[in-house]
Design an enzyme around this catalytic site. Structure first.
Site, mmCIF file in Angstrom:
data_model
loop_
_atom_site.group_PDB
_atom_site.id
_atom_site.type_symbol
_atom_site.label_atom_id
_atom_site.label_comp_id
_atom_site.label_asym_id
_atom_site.label_seq_id
_atom_site.Cartn_x
_atom_site.Cartn_y
_atom_site.Cartn_z
ATOM 1 N N GLU A 109 0.710 -9.212 4.293
ATOM 2 C CA GLU A 109 -0.552 -9.445 3.575
ATOM 3 C C GLU A 109 -0.401 -10.268 2.300
ATOM 4 O OE1 GLU A 109 -2.007 -5.320 3.485
ATOM 5 O OE2 GLU A 109 -3.322 -5.870 5.140
ATOM 6 N N ASP B 186 0.851 -1.186 0.000
ATOM 7 C CA ASP B 186 0.000 0.000 0.000
ATOM 8 C C ASP B 186 0.892 1.242 0.000
ATOM 9 O OD1 ASP B 186 -1.841 1.958 0.474
ATOM 10 O OD2 ASP B 186 -2.465 1.218 2.436
ATOM 11 N N GLU C 264 4.773 -8.627 -0.685
ATOM 12 C CA GLU C 264 3.340 -8.438 -0.452
ATOM 13 C C GLU C 264 2.614 -8.744 -1.749
ATOM 14 O OE1 GLU C 264 1.761 -5.177 1.870
ATOM 15 O OE2 GLU C 264 -0.239 -5.454 0.978
ATOM 16 N N GLU D 214 0.016 -3.705 13.403
ATOM 17 C CA GLU D 214 -0.558 -2.421 12.971
ATOM 18 C C GLU D 214 -1.788 -2.171 13.829
ATOM 19 O OE1 GLU D 214 -1.347 -2.214 8.701
ATOM 20 O OE2 GLU D 214 0.485 -3.346 8.299
ATOM 21 N N TYR D 215 -1.957 -0.932 14.255
ATOM 22 C CA TYR D 215 -3.195 -0.538 14.934
ATOM 23 C C TYR D 215 -3.231 0.987 14.962
ATOM 24 C CZ TYR D 215 -0.928 0.822 19.361
ATOM 25 O OH TYR D 215 -0.173 1.455 20.307
ATOM 26 N N HIS E 266 -4.954 3.424 13.249
ATOM 27 C CA HIS E 266 -4.741 3.950 11.898
ATOM 28 C C HIS E 266 -4.803 5.480 11.922
ATOM 29 C CE1 HIS E 266 -5.856 4.173 7.506
ATOM 30 N NE2 HIS E 266 -4.898 3.270 7.497
HETATM 31 C C1 GAL Z 1 -2.888 -2.736 6.339
HETATM 32 C C2 GAL Z 1 -1.646 -2.855 5.504
HETATM 33 C C3 GAL Z 1 -0.919 -1.561 5.354
HETATM 34 C C4 GAL Z 1 -1.882 -0.476 5.016
HETATM 35 C C5 GAL Z 1 -2.913 -0.367 6.083
HETATM 36 C C6 GAL Z 1 -3.959 0.649 5.789
HETATM 37 O O1 GAL Z 1 -3.799 -3.695 5.976
HETATM 38 O O2 GAL Z 1 -0.768 -3.811 6.014
HETATM 39 O O3 GAL Z 1 0.045 -1.704 4.369
HETATM 40 O O4 GAL Z 1 -2.502 -0.778 3.826
HETATM 41 O O5 GAL Z 1 -3.595 -1.580 6.177
HETATM 42 O O6 GAL Z 1 -3.456 1.904 5.683
HETATM 43 MG MG MG Z 2 -1.785 -4.294 1.676
#
Ligand code: GAL
Ligand code: MG
Length: 997
Positions: free
Chosen positions: A413, A152, A370, A494-495, A497
Site C-alpha cells: 500500500e 496497519d 508501507e 489479501e481477502y 477479512h
Molecule cells: C489492507 C492492508 C492490511 C490491513 C487490511 C485491513 O488494506 O494491506 O495491512 O490494513 O487492509 O485489516
Molecule cells: Mg495499510
C-alpha cells in the site's frame, strides 16, 4: 556471543533530552531502569503501544516528526574474549524500532534504519579484547523512516529482535548466495553457489574454500574444494572474490511445502597452512518457481495457494515474538492445511523463515515499505528513493537462500511509482528465480473497475495480486477471452477479512479457485488478532485494542482481525479454511452399492501416510465404525471404493458417513492421529433397513386441559403439569410453568436484530452511513417495542386444544409504520405448546440481520443437544466444515468470545434441539430447518459491550430461534455479504413446537 538479556535502560521524551553522559563510559547508570532484549519497551512499562491503520499517529508531513519523540537508551557492559584480538568483531541487531544509533566505549559507531531488518556494525576498532566494553544503543521512535513504516499494526519501540556479537578472521566468508533450481522435468538439481570472500588488500595465496553437501538423510553427496587461484579465475560476478560451485545432482530430493526436503551445505574456509578458520552451514532446498500461462508453477505444478497473512505479534511481548511461539504458528498453519504465508508487511525474524523451510510453507517475503498515509507521493519522491531501494535489496540479501520463499514483495500500500519499478528491476536481475509481487501496482484500477482492471503494473508485479475483490471482478478478469494478459495468474494478496465473527463466503472464493483457470488462491487477512493482554480497573485481563492505552488518534479494534485470538486459540472460522484447503476429499458416486470417490489434491505426495476411517450416523448418532483399506492415491488422482457396510440393519430417517483422514505417524508438525481431512456424506435411503418408530408426540392429541380461566386480559390454561399464563396487556404469554418450575417468565419476542458483527459495522466508528449496523440501527431494529393490536383466545374442541393469538405492531416509530408481527400459541397436550409466528416487514427494509424469536428461559437449562450442523459456530455463508449430527454441549460453552463482543454462536440447519436441567427437558422442533443460538447473553448485552470483560452473563438462557439469518460476509474490509445470503423476503411464517417433560 548472545546479548539477549536484561539491559540497563533510560527513556527520554524527546531526542533533545539526550545527554553526553547517556553514552559516556564513566557515567553511573545505577539509577537507570531495566528492559529485556529482545523486547518492546512499550510492553515493559515505558511509553505506550499506539495503534493506527492508514493515518499516521501524528500530523507532521514527511520527513518531519514531532518534537515529542520517545527515545530509549540501552546500555550493556560486555567482556570481549581475548581470543578475539586482531579479528573482525561484528555487533548484530536483528531489529530496532525504529532508528538506531550505536556507541561503543563512548564513541559513535554508526546508525541504522528499517525496523524489520538487521543492522550490523563492524566494531573491531572500537573494542578492547580481554576487557569490559560499553555498548550503548539509542533507539528513536519517530523519524523520516516512520512514513515508510506505516503498516496497519501497533507502533511499538525498542530492540525487538536478537542482539549478538560474532567474530571472524580478517579473511572471512562475506556472503553465500546459493541457487538451487531444477532441470530435466524437475528431476535433477542444479546447484549454483557463490561464496564471496571478504578481506582487506589482497587475498593471501593458498587459501581454500571447501563445500560439502549432505542429502536430507545425511548422506554425503558432493564435496569440492577451490583454492585461491581457482577462485580468482572464476570471480567475475557479484563478489570481489568468489568461490563458485556448480553441480548437477541427478534425481534430487525436491523441496516443496508438502515434502520440505532440505540438503545441508557445510562450507569451510582454510588458510594457506590448511587450518580451518571459518565454518558455516546452511540448508538448501531444490525447487523451481515459474510464472506462465496464468499459473504460478512450483516444481512444475499449479499449486493452489491456501495462504494467510502473518504479522509478528504476541499478546504480551508485542513484536518480540519468541521462537517457541513462531514454531507454534508454523505448526498451527500446517495443522490447518495452510500451505502459504505472506510476511505482511515486512521481513520477519529469520527464524520464521527457517521454520517455513523446515516444516514446509511457501512464503512471500515482503519489504518493510508501507507509506499508506502518503501513498501516491513518496513512491515518486526522490528523497525517498534510496529508502525504498535499500529496504527491498537488503531483504533480498538477508533472505535469498531460504527455499521457502517463492516470491519477493515490494511492500504494501504505497502506490506505484518509479521506486517500485527500479527496485523490481534490481531484484529481477539479482535473483531471477522468483517472481515479484506488488499489489499497489494494480492501483490504477481504482475507479475503473472493469474487466481489464488487473492489466496493470507489469514493471512492478509478476502476479495479479489484488486485495478484497468481489467474486464478480475475479470472474470478469478470468473469463475475458480477449484478455491481453495471458501470463500472470491471480493470487489474492489479501481477502476474507477475519475481523470478529467473519470469513463468510470463503467457500464461494474457493469454488472459483478450484474451478477457474487463472485464479489460484490467496492469503486470508490475517493470521492473528493483534490484541494485547491488559488489565482493567478490576484487575481482570482483557485484550486491548486501539484507544485502550489513551492512544490518539487510533483505529479502534480494526487491529483485531485474525483467524486466531491473541493467545493463539483458533476462531471457529479457521476450520472453514482447514476444510476448504484439505488435501483429500470424498464424494458419493453410486448409491447401491455405496461407492465413494476419494480424490487427492496433493501436488507432490501420495496419500499412503494417511489412514481413513468411517463412522455411520443414523439420525445423527454414530452406530458403527470401521476403517477403509485404501491404496495410496497418486497426487491429483481419484480412486473409487465400495463402502463395506455393516451387516446390521438400521432403522431411522437418515443415514450418513463421517469420514476422517488422520496421519498414521508423527510428523514434524503433528502427532500421529492428527486429523488432516474430514468429509460428511449423506447416504441413500437404501442403506436403512426400516423406518424409525413413530415418535410418541404424534400419537396423542388429547390435551388433557383441566382448567381454563379468563379474567379480562388474563388467561390461564392448565394442562397436566403445564400451566400457561397470558396477559394481553403485558405482551401475550407471560409465564410458562412445568411441574411447578417456571420455564418462561417473560414473553417471547420477535427478533430482527443481531448484535452487530464487525462486518455489520464497526461499533466504535461513527459516520458509516452505508454500513448495515447504521441502517439497521436507524430502523430501530435494536429496540423493537411492540404494541398489541389483536388478541384472541379460542378453545377449538373443548378439552382438547386451546389457541391463544396475539398480533403486534412496532410502536409508532416513523420509519416503521408498516411493520407487523403476530403469534399464536396452541396448547396441544400436557407437554406441548406450538408457537406460530408471522412477520411482515415494510418496503424500506431491503435486508434484515435475522428473523426469528427470542425466548428467555429460566436458569439451569444448561445441557444442550441438537440435530443439525455443528459442533462449533456456523452461519449460512460459513458452514462448509461443520457436519450434520446430534451434537452435545452446554449453554456456557456456546459463547464465542470475540475481542469485540458481537453476534456469535449460531447453529444452522437444525431439526431439533433440547435443553435440559436435572429435572426438566425442553425440546424445540420445527417442520422447517431452523437456526438457533443459546447464550447467557441477550443480543443487546453483546451490542452494548466493547470488551469481553464488559459482559455479565445472565443466569437465564437466551434462546434465539431463527428462520432466517443473514450471512456474515467480510464487509469490515471487502465485499458485503453476498446477495444469496441476505434476507430479502417481506413475509415470514414459521413455527416451533416446544415440548416440556
Ligand atoms: C489492507 C492492508 C492490511 C490491513 C487490511 C485491513 O488494506 O494491506 O495491512 O490494513 O487492509 O485489516
Ligand atoms: Mg495499510
Amino acid at each position: 556471543m548472545s546479548l539477549n538479556r536484561i539491559w540497563r535502560f533510560k527513556m527520554h521524551d524527546q531526542v533533545g533530552d539526550l545527554q553526553v553522559g547517556d553514552v559516556a563510559i564513566d557515567t553511573d547508570r545505577g539509577d537507570w531502569g531495566h528492559v529485556e532484549v529482545p523486547g518492546n519497551w512499550t510492553m515493559q512499562g515505558y511509553d505506550r503501544p499506539h495503534y493506527t491503520n492508514v493515518q499516521m499517529p501524528f500530523s507532521n508531513e514527511p520527513p518531519t516528526v514531532p518534537k515529542m519523540n520517545p527515545t530509549g537508551v540501552y546500555s550493556q557492559e560486555v567482556r570481549i574474549p581475548e581470543a578475539w584480538d586482531n579479528r573482525r568483531v561484528i555487533l548484530h541487531f536483528g531489529g530496532a524500532e525504529s532508528l538506531l544509533y550505536l556507541y561503543v566505549n563512548g564513541e559513535f559507531v554508526g546508525m541504522g534504519k528499517d525496523s524489520r531488518l538487521p543492522s550490523e556494525f563492524d566494531v573491531s576498532s572500537y573494542i578492547k579484547c580481554g576487557e569490559t566494553n560499553l555498548i550503548v544503543a539509542i533507539v528513536v521512535k519517530w523519524s523520516d523512516a516512520s512514513f515508510v513504516e506505516d503498516q496497519d499494526q501497533w507502533w511499538m519501540g525498542g530492540l525487538h529482535r536478537e542482539v549478538y556479537l560474532y567474530s571472524t578472521d580478517s579473511v572471512f566468508i562475506e556472503d553465500v548466495f546459493c541457487g538451487a533450481s531444477l532441470e530435466n522435468e524437475y528431476r535433477d538439481g542444479v546447484l549454483d553457489m557463490s561464496v564471496g570472500l571478504g578481506f582487506s588488500g589482497h587475498l593471501p595465496e593458498g587459501w581454500q574454500v571447501e563445500l560439502q553437501l549432505f542429502s536430507p538423510s545425511g548422506q554425503a553427496v558432493y564435496q569440492q574444494a577451490l583454492d585461491s587461484e581457482a577462485i580468482a579465475s572464476e570471480s567475475r560476478s557479484r563478489y570481489r572474490l568468489c568461490a563458485k560451485f556448480n553441480e548437477c545432482l541427478r534425481d534430487v530430493s525436491v523441496w516443496s511445502a508438502e515434502v520440505p526436503n532440505l540438503y545441508t551445505a557445510v562450507l569451510c574456509l582454510k588458510n594457506a597452512d590448511g587450518r580451518e578458520v571459518e565454518h558455516t552451514s546452511m540448508r538448501i532446498g531444490f525447487k523451481a518457481v515459474e510464472v506462465r500461462d496464468r499459473m504460478l508453477l512450483i516444481n512444475g505444478k499449479r499449486v493452489l495457494i491456501h495462504g494467510v497473512n502473518r504479522h509478528d505479534h504476541h499478546e504480551t511481548r508485542g513484536k518480540a515474538v519468541d521462537r517457541d511461539t513462531m514454531r507454534q504458528d508454523a505448526v498451527l498453519m500446517k495443522q490447518y492445511n495452510i500451505n502459504s504465508v505472506r510476511c505482511s508487511h515486512y521481513p520477519n525474524d529469520p527464524y520464521w523463515l527457517d521454520l517455513c523451510d523446515e516444516l514446509g510453507l511457501y512464503v512471500i517475503d515482503e519489504a518493510n515499505i508501507e507509506s499508506h498515509a502518503f501513498a501516491p507521493w513518496l513512491c515518486h519522491n526522490s528523497s525517498y528513493s534510496l529508502a525504498f531501494h535499500d529496504r527491498g535489496k537488503r531483504m533480498v540479501e538477508r533472505d535469498k537462500n531460504h527455499p521457502s520463499i517463492i516470491a519477493w514483495s515490494l511492500g504494501n500500500e504505497s502506490g506505484h511509482g518509479a521506486h517500485h519499478d527500479g527496485l523490481a528491476a534490481w531484484i529481477r536481475h539479482y535473483d531471477g528465480s522468483r517472481p515479484i509481487h506488488y499489489e499497489s501496482a494494480l492501483w490504477d484500477m481504482y475507479g475503473t473497475n472493469d474487466e481489464h482492471a488487473y492489466d496493470k503494473g507489469y514493471a512492478a508485479t509478476d502476479l495479479v495480486c489484488p486485495m478484497y475483490p468481489t467474486l464478480e471482478l475475479l470472474k470478469a478478469w478470468a473469463f475475458d477471452e480477449q484478455h491481453p494478459d495471458q501470463r500472470r495468474p491471480c493470487i489474492l494478496c489479501e481477502y476474507s477479512h477475519s475481523m470478529g465473527n467473519s470469513n463468510g463466503g470463503l467457500s464461494d472464493y474457493y469454488e472459483l479457485f478450484k474451478t477457474v483457470p487463472g485464479l489460484q488462491g490467496g492469503f486470508i487477512w490475517e493470521w492473528i488478532d493483534q490484541g494485547l493482554k491488559a488489565l482493567n480497573e478490576n484487575g481482570v485481563s482483557y485484550w486491548a485494542y486501539g484507544g485502550d492505552y489513551g492512544d490518539e488518534p487510533n483505529d479502534a479494534n480494526f487491529v483485531c482481525d485474525g483467524l486466531l485470538w491473541p493467545d493463539r486459540t483458533p476462531h471457529p472460522s479457521i476450520y472453514e479454511l482447514k476444510k476448504l484447503a484439505q488435501p483429500v476429499s470424498v464424494s458419493l458416486v453410486e448409491d447401491d452399492p455405496v461407492t465413494l470417490s476419494f480424490r487427492s489434491r496433493f501436488d507432490f505426495i501420495e496419500t499412503g501416510w494417511l489412514d481413513a476411517s468411517w463412522e455411520l450416523l443414523i439420525d445423527g448418532r454414530a452406530v458403527a465404525d470401521g476403517a477403509f483399506q485404501l491404496d495410496s492415491i497418486a497426487p491429483g488422482s481419484e480412486l473409487n471404493v465400495v463402502w463395506q457396510s455393516p451387516k446390521d440393519t438400521y432403522k431411522g430417517e437418515e443415514a450418513a458417513l463421517l469420514i476422517r483422514f488422520v496421519s498414521k505417524e508423527t510428523q514434524a508438525w503433528c502427532p500421529a492421529g492428527h486429523e488432516v481431512a474430514k468429509e460428511w456424506i449423506s447416504l441413500p435411503k437404501c442403506v436403512l433397513g426400516g423406518q424409525a418408530e413413530a415418535g410418541a408426540t404424534s400419537q396423542s392429541r388429547n390435551s388433557g386441559i383441566s382448567q381454563i380461566c379468563q379474567n379480562g386480559d388474563l388467561v390461564l390454561v392448565k394442562s397436566g403439569k403445564l400451566i400457561v399464563e397470558a396477559d394481553a396487556q403485558a405482551g401475550g404469554l407471560v409465564r410458562l410453568t412445568h411441574a411447578g418450575r417456571e420455564i418462561l417468565s417473560t414473553p417471547p419476542q420477535i427478533s430482527l436484530w443481531r448484535a452487530p458483527t464487525d462486518n455489520d459495522g464497526i461499533k466504535l466508528w461513527s459516520g458509516q452511513e452505508n454500513k448495515p449496523l447504521k441502517r439497521w440501527q436507524k430502523l430501530g431494529l435494536d429496540q423493537l417495542e411492540s404494541r398489541l393490536v389483536d388478541f384472541a383466545y379460542e378453545e377449538t374442541i373443548p378439552g382438547e386444544e386451546v389457541e391463544l393469538r396475539w398480533g403486534f405492531e412496532a410502536s409508532g416509530r416513523q420509519e416503521w409504520q408498516d411493520f407487523y408481527w403476530s403469534y399464536k400459541i396452541t396448547i396441544r397436550d400436557q407437554e406441548t405448546v406450538d408457537f406460530d409466528f408471522h412477520v411482515e416487514v415494510g418496503n424500506e427494509i431491503e435486508d434484515l440481520p435475522r428473523v426469528g424469536a427470542i425466548f428467555t428461559l429460566n436458569p439451569r437449562l444448561e445441557d444442550l443437544e441438537w440435530l443439525g450442523l455443528g459442533p462449533y459456530e456456523n452461519y449460512p455463508d460459513r458452514k462448509s466444515s461443520v457436519w450434520r449430527a446430534v451434537h452435545r454441549s452446554t449453554v456456557d460453552q456456546q459463547y464465542v468470545p470475540y475481542v469485540m463482543p458481537q453476534e456469535n454462536g449460531l447453529k444452522c440447519d437444525v431439526d431439533w434441539l433440547t435443553l435440559a436441567s436435572d429435572s426438566s427437558l425442553i425440546k424445540v422442533e420445527s417442520h422447517l430447518p431452523f437456526m438457533f443460538s443459546a447464550l447467557h447473553f441477550h443480543p443487546r448485552d453483546l451490542t452494548n459491550a466493547f470488551h469481553a470483560t464488559d459482559l455479565v452473563a445472565r443466569p437465564q438462557t437466551l434462546l434465539c430461534l431463527d428462520i432466517a439469518h443473514r450471512g456474515l460476509g467480510t464487509g469490515s474490509c471487502g465485499p458485503d455479504t453476498f446477495a444469496a445470503y441476505r434476507l430479502s423476503e417481506s413475509k415470514y411464517d414459521f413455527s416451533f413446537k416446544i415440548s416440556i417433560t
